[in-house]
Structure formats: structure tokens, C-alpha cells
Design an enzyme around this catalytic site. Structure first.
Site, PDB file in Angstrom:
ATOM      1  N   CYS A  53       1.348  -1.234  -0.107  1.00  0.00           N
ATOM      2  CA  CYS A  53      -0.288   0.101   0.096  1.00  0.00           C
ATOM      3  C   CYS A  53       0.645   1.116  -0.052  1.00  0.00           C
ATOM      4  CB  CYS A  53      -1.201   0.328   0.982  1.00  0.00           C
ATOM      5  SG  CYS A  53      -1.698   1.640   1.678  1.00  0.00           S
ATOM      6  N   CYS A  56       0.441   3.082   3.480  1.00  0.00           N
ATOM      7  CA  CYS A  56       0.856   2.829   5.018  1.00  0.00           C
ATOM      8  C   CYS A  56       1.983   3.124   5.316  1.00  0.00           C
ATOM      9  CB  CYS A  56       1.086   0.735   5.258  1.00  0.00           C
ATOM     10  SG  CYS A  56      -0.789   0.176   5.083  1.00  0.00           S
ATOM     11  N   ASN A  78       0.249  15.257  -3.630  1.00  0.00           N
ATOM     12  CA  ASN A  78      -0.359  14.200  -4.871  1.00  0.00           C
ATOM     13  C   ASN A  78       0.213  13.906  -5.681  1.00  0.00           C
ATOM     14  OD1 ASN A  78      -1.640  12.192  -6.135  1.00  0.00           O
ATOM     15  ND2 ASN A  78      -3.976  13.364  -5.518  1.00  0.00           N
ATOM     16  N   HIS A 117      -4.635   0.390   7.941  1.00  0.00           N
ATOM     17  CA  HIS A 117      -5.071  -0.098   6.718  1.00  0.00           C
ATOM     18  C   HIS A 117      -6.447  -0.137   6.780  1.00  0.00           C
ATOM     19  CE1 HIS A 117      -4.540  -1.162   2.164  1.00  0.00           C
ATOM     20  NE2 HIS A 117      -5.423  -2.116   2.259  1.00  0.00           N
ATOM     21  N   ASN A 157     -13.317  10.544  -1.239  1.00  0.00           N
ATOM     22  CA  ASN A 157     -13.896   9.240  -2.380  1.00  0.00           C
ATOM     23  C   ASN A 157     -13.781   8.029  -2.005  1.00  0.00           C
ATOM     24  OD1 ASN A 157     -15.127  10.983  -4.287  1.00  0.00           O
ATOM     25  ND2 ASN A 157     -12.514  10.912  -4.912  1.00  0.00           N
ATOM     26  N   SER A 165      -9.246   4.910  -5.368  1.00  0.00           N
ATOM     27  CA  SER A 165      -7.994   4.310  -5.971  1.00  0.00           C
ATOM     28  C   SER A 165      -7.170   3.163  -5.030  1.00  0.00           C
ATOM     29  CB  SER A 165      -7.261   4.588  -7.165  1.00  0.00           C
ATOM     30  OG  SER A 165      -6.385   5.625  -6.145  1.00  0.00           O
ATOM     31  N   HIS A 168      -6.755   2.354   1.332  1.00  0.00           N
ATOM     32  CA  HIS A 168      -6.531   2.625   2.580  1.00  0.00           C
ATOM     33  C   HIS A 168      -6.964   4.148   2.717  1.00  0.00           C
ATOM     34  CE1 HIS A 168      -2.825   2.992   5.902  1.00  0.00           C
ATOM     35  NE2 HIS A 168      -3.645   4.329   5.772  1.00  0.00           N
ATOM     36  N   HIS A 170      -8.373   8.212   3.402  1.00  0.00           N
ATOM     37  CA  HIS A 170      -7.834   9.266   3.169  1.00  0.00           C
ATOM     38  C   HIS A 170      -9.252   9.921   2.216  1.00  0.00           C
ATOM     39  CE1 HIS A 170      -7.662   6.542  -1.008  1.00  0.00           C
ATOM     40  NE2 HIS A 170      -7.301   8.018  -1.535  1.00  0.00           N
ATOM     41  N   GLN A 172      -7.970  14.064   0.279  1.00  0.00           N
ATOM     42  CA  GLN A 172      -7.379  15.223  -0.704  1.00  0.00           C
ATOM     43  C   GLN A 172      -8.354  16.266  -0.482  1.00  0.00           C
ATOM     44  OE1 GLN A 172      -6.991  14.073  -4.533  1.00  0.00           O
ATOM     45  NE2 GLN A 172      -8.509  11.993  -4.187  1.00  0.00           N
ATOM     46  N   HIS A 302     -18.230  22.077   1.769  1.00  0.00           N
ATOM     47  CA  HIS A 302     -18.332  23.341   1.370  1.00  0.00           C
ATOM     48  C   HIS A 302     -18.632  24.105   2.159  1.00  0.00           C
ATOM     49  CE1 HIS A 302     -19.979  22.142  -2.794  1.00  0.00           C
ATOM     50  NE2 HIS A 302     -18.859  21.737  -3.167  1.00  0.00           N
ATOM     51  N   HIS A 326     -20.527  23.570   5.187  1.00  0.00           N
ATOM     52  CA  HIS A 326     -21.835  22.228   4.918  1.00  0.00           C
ATOM     53  C   HIS A 326     -21.225  21.093   4.351  1.00  0.00           C
ATOM     54  CE1 HIS A 326     -22.914  24.412   0.993  1.00  0.00           C
ATOM     55  NE2 HIS A 326     -22.716  23.590   1.171  1.00  0.00           N
ATOM     56  N   LYS A 341     -27.450   3.145  -7.752  1.00  0.00           N
ATOM     57  CA  LYS A 341     -27.936   3.807  -8.504  1.00  0.00           C
ATOM     58  C   LYS A 341     -27.199   4.917  -9.686  1.00  0.00           C
ATOM     59  CE  LYS A 341     -30.114   8.861  -8.871  1.00  0.00           C
ATOM     60  NZ  LYS A 341     -31.410   8.226  -9.605  1.00  0.00           N
ATOM     61  N   PHE A 342     -27.591   4.667 -11.441  1.00  0.00           N
ATOM     62  CA  PHE A 342     -26.957   5.349 -11.718  1.00  0.00           C
ATOM     63  C   PHE A 342     -27.283   6.835 -12.325  1.00  0.00           C
ATOM     64  CE2 PHE A 342     -25.706   0.769 -12.398  1.00  0.00           C
ATOM     65  CZ  PHE A 342     -24.559   0.623 -12.293  1.00  0.00           C
ATOM     66  N   PHE A 346     -32.039  10.191 -18.519  1.00  0.00           N
ATOM     67  CA  PHE A 346     -33.376  11.783 -18.394  1.00  0.00           C
ATOM     68  C   PHE A 346     -32.272  11.758 -17.787  1.00  0.00           C
ATOM     69  CE2 PHE A 346     -36.304  13.511 -15.940  1.00  0.00           C
ATOM     70  CZ  PHE A 346     -36.816  13.930 -17.031  1.00  0.00           C
ATOM     71  N   GLU A 347     -31.467  11.604 -16.749  1.00  0.00           N
ATOM     72  CA  GLU A 347     -30.198  12.165 -15.496  1.00  0.00           C
ATOM     73  C   GLU A 347     -29.958  13.251 -16.364  1.00  0.00           C
ATOM     74  OE1 GLU A 347     -31.268   9.714 -11.391  1.00  0.00           O
ATOM     75  OE2 GLU A 347     -30.420   8.436 -13.706  1.00  0.00           O
TER      76      GLU A 347
END
Length: 376
Positions: A53, A56, A78, A117, A157, A165, A168, A170, A172, A302, A326, A341-342, A346-347
Site C-alpha cells: 500500500c 501505509c 499528491n 490500513h 472518495n 484507487s 487505505h 484517506h 484529498q 463546502h 456544510h 444508482k446510475f 433522462f438524468e
């Protein structure tokens, strides 16, 4: 004769005052059959240390840099940053007025939340989450005071289906020379609301210069809604986590202070910092408990684009303090740990749509235990 309208069963649109967009709510579609994509299960058993990793302690990253033998958080630039430090090149003249280029520079940082980890926010102690909050504040203040930086975005994420990706835990921080589109739209909405003379008087907290604040008004209303219709998931003395009226993602959460207007992380008192860490812990535990899985999401903070200058941070009568701190949680899971959900069709071509109502989603999250399923 038309049937009485029932928001739990009849399709309708809801307006998002932060973005100026509508979402189509279609609760009658909850029981449609699903023969589409099934996501692979998220790994719930990871080693405490992984010698391969890049995050780590003591391991070497792809850049050749060696990680510290850190005990709490670790922050570094990064190795594959989306923006580069200044000075950047000057953009060429546009070949057509519709084809403009705007150079952007800045910095991208990575924060490893903990040396373990296998411990996500949901598995960390509140004290460990508090250290992450302190690190967010440190980086926001540091990067936000650098010359040329106009915006600092803190985010995480979590989970492979959200593009993470490395498992571990984390987050950003991207610091940019321009204010990005989404926070720019939100800030403009907050500014318009503050100067709207048609806003009714209420007992909600006020923003800078004693003017109304869109999110203060909204959260003040939400905490007073009856339990049968409540969108509140969890609340403590200073913060509340709720499924917003206009939520796009099935179990989306908006987390914000409810008893005073707070423009940024830097404006938090010590007591509020601990409350913030506590509710982050409770929200992420409930997420994992919903489907007894490591629940994927994108989290973003935000706030004021950059921190206040000078020593008197708590001076709220400043135009930039129109921002209201918030946190957005955007999780993709819909029916189970393997059905997501995708945003398609329509979206992409018209407007966002959801099946389960925000009230139903909040009720399900409220019913989840506060003790993590792996610790029971």
C-alpha cells in the site's frame, strides 16, 4: 375527480435552492424489478498493514518518496496532482469566442486518515476523527492563505465504485486559483437569499450583517419537522445530519450546524469541533450498518472559499462569511450493497431523478444502530 396528492406515492419535482435545479421524485417505482449491473462486494476484511500500500506507514510511494512512520494523520502533496503549482503558462488567444481557455494552478494534497490500513471513518474512534478534523483545518488555513489560491476543496472518495484507487482510508484537498463551478453556484444562491427582501422573519440564526441565511433558515425548519415526516437522521448539540428535501442520491446526507451561522471549519470552537467529529462518526456508522457493508460515498466540505485573513477569525460581519459550512455525502448504493444508482439517460439529458423519497431514506438510516455492525 383527481386523487389527493401523496408525496410518498405520486411522482413530483422538488427544487434545490442551493443549485437552482429540480429533481424528479418517482416513489411508485420502488418495486420495479432489477436485472441490471450487480456490483462486486466491497472488501470488509483488510489487513491492518499492507506492505504494497502506498499509504501505509514507512512504505515507498510510486514517486520514490517514503512515507513517515506516522501515528495519526499524514499529509503529503499528491504524486499525481490534477493541478500544478504556479506559475502556470499564459493561455493562447482563443481561436473563437466560444473556445476560451482559463489556466488553473494550485496544489493537491492527500491526507491519510490513520496508519491502520483497515480503519475507515466509521471504524475510527471519535478522538481519531477529531485529529482528521484538525488536519482539515490546518490544510484549509495553510493552502487558503497562499498567494493566488481562491478556493480550497476538501473531499473523500470511499469505495471502488466511487473511483477510490486505494482502500487505505484517506481524503484529498485540492487548492485552486479559481472557484469551481458547483461551490460558485451555491455561494451565489446564498448571496441572493441574503439580500432577498421577501424572506419572512423567523427564529433561525442569521448570517453576516444580520441578514438571512438560506441554510440557517432551511436547517431551522428541518429540525422542527414532526418525526413522521422528518428527514433528520442524527442530531447533536451543534450539528445535524439529514437527507435533504432535494436529495439526488438515494441515501444522500447534508450535514451542517443548526444553532448558529458558521462560515468555515476555522470558525469552529473546540466544543463544536468535537461535535463535528462525533456526528461524522455516527453518520458513517449508520451508512455501513444500512447494508452491513463498507458503504461507498463521496464526501465534500463546502465553506468559505478561503479562510479569513487576520487574527479576529470570529468577526462574522464580512461578505465572504455568507458561506455556511456544510458537508455533502453522495452515496451511490440504492437497494443493497450490490445495487447502485446510475445517473444516466433522462438524468443526463433532462434532470436528476430518484425513486425512494428523502423521508423514506431518512427513516431507514435513523433505524440503523449507532454501534458498527462489525463491533456488535
Amino acid at each position: 375527480m383527481a386523487k389527493p396528492f401523496d408525496p410518498a406515492n405520486h411522482p413530483h419535482r422538488r427544487f434545490n435552492p442551493l443549485t437552482g435545479e429540480y429533481i424528479l421524485v418517482s416513489p411508485h417505482r420502488n418495486n420495479r424489478p432489477w436485472l441490471g449491473q450487480i456490483e462486486p462486494p466491497q472488501a470488509t476484511t483488510l489487513p491492518q498493514y499492507d506492505h504494497e500500500c502506498y499509504l501505509c506507514p514507512g512504505n515507498e510511494r510510486t514517486s520514490g518518496q517514503q512515507n513517515q512512520a506516522y501515528e495519526h494523520t499524514m499529509t503529503f502533496v499528491n504524486d499525481f496532482a490534477a493541478v500544478l503549482p504556479p506559475p502556470g503558462p499564459i493561455a493562447p488567444a482563443a481561436s473563437h469566442p466560444l473556445l476560451t481557455t482559463q489556466p488553473v494552478d494550485g496544489q493537491c494534497d492527500v491526507i491519510a486518515y490513520h496508519p491502520r490500513h483497515d480503519l475507515t471513518l466509521a471504524r475510527l474512534s471519535v478522538n481519531d476523527v477529531s485529529r482528521i478534523v484538525e488536519e482539515w483545518i490546518t490544510i484549509y488555513n495553510w493552502r487558503g492563505n497562499q498567494e493566488g489560491i481562491k478556493y480550497v476543496q476538501i473531499f473523500e472518495n470511499k469505495g471502488a465504485m466511487m473511483g477510490c484507487s486505494n482502500p487505505h482510508p484517506h481524503g484529498q484537498v485540492w487548492s485552486l486559483s479559481e472557484v469551481p463551478t458547483i461551490p460558485s453556484v451555491e455561494l451565489a444562491s446564498l448571496a441572493r437569499y441574503a439580500t432577498n427582501s421577501d424572506v419572512s422573519e423567523s427564529h433561525a440564526p442569521r448570517g453576516p450583517f444580520g441578514r438571512p441565511c438560506l441554510l440557517c433558515e432551511y436547517v431551522h425548519f428541518e429540525v422542527g419537522v414532526s418525526e413522521s415526516q422528518s428527514r433528520v437522521v442524527v442530531k447533536n448539540d451543534h450539528f445535524v445530519a439529514l437527507v435533504p428535501w432535494w436529495a439526488t442520491w438515494p441515501f444522500e446526507i447534508l450535514l451542517l450546524p443548526h444553532n448558529r451561522h458558521i462560515p468555515s471549519l476555522l470558525h469552529l470552537t473546540d466544543t463544536e469541533k468535537f461535535s463535528f467529529a462525533s456526528i461524522l462518526s455516527l453518520v458513517t456508522k449508520r451508512y455501513d450498518n444500512l447494508f452491513s457493508s463498507s458503504f461507498a460515498y463521496s464526501l465534500g466540505i463546502h465553506q468559505r472559499p478561503t479562510p479569513p485573513k487576520g487574527e479576529n477569525v470570529q468577526d462574522t460581519d464580512e461578505e465572504a462569511n455568507i458561506a455556511h459550512l456544510h458537508v455533502h455525502f453522495f452515496p451511490p448504493l440504492l437497494r443493497s450493497a450490490s445495487v447502485r444508482k446510475f445517473l444516466v439517460g433522462f438524468e443526463l439529458m433532462a434532470e436528476a431523478q430518484r425513486d425512494i423519497t428523502p423521508e423514506q431514506a431518512a427513516s431507514r438510516l435513523r433505524a440503523c444502530p449507532e454501534v458498527h455492525y462489525l463491533d456488535r
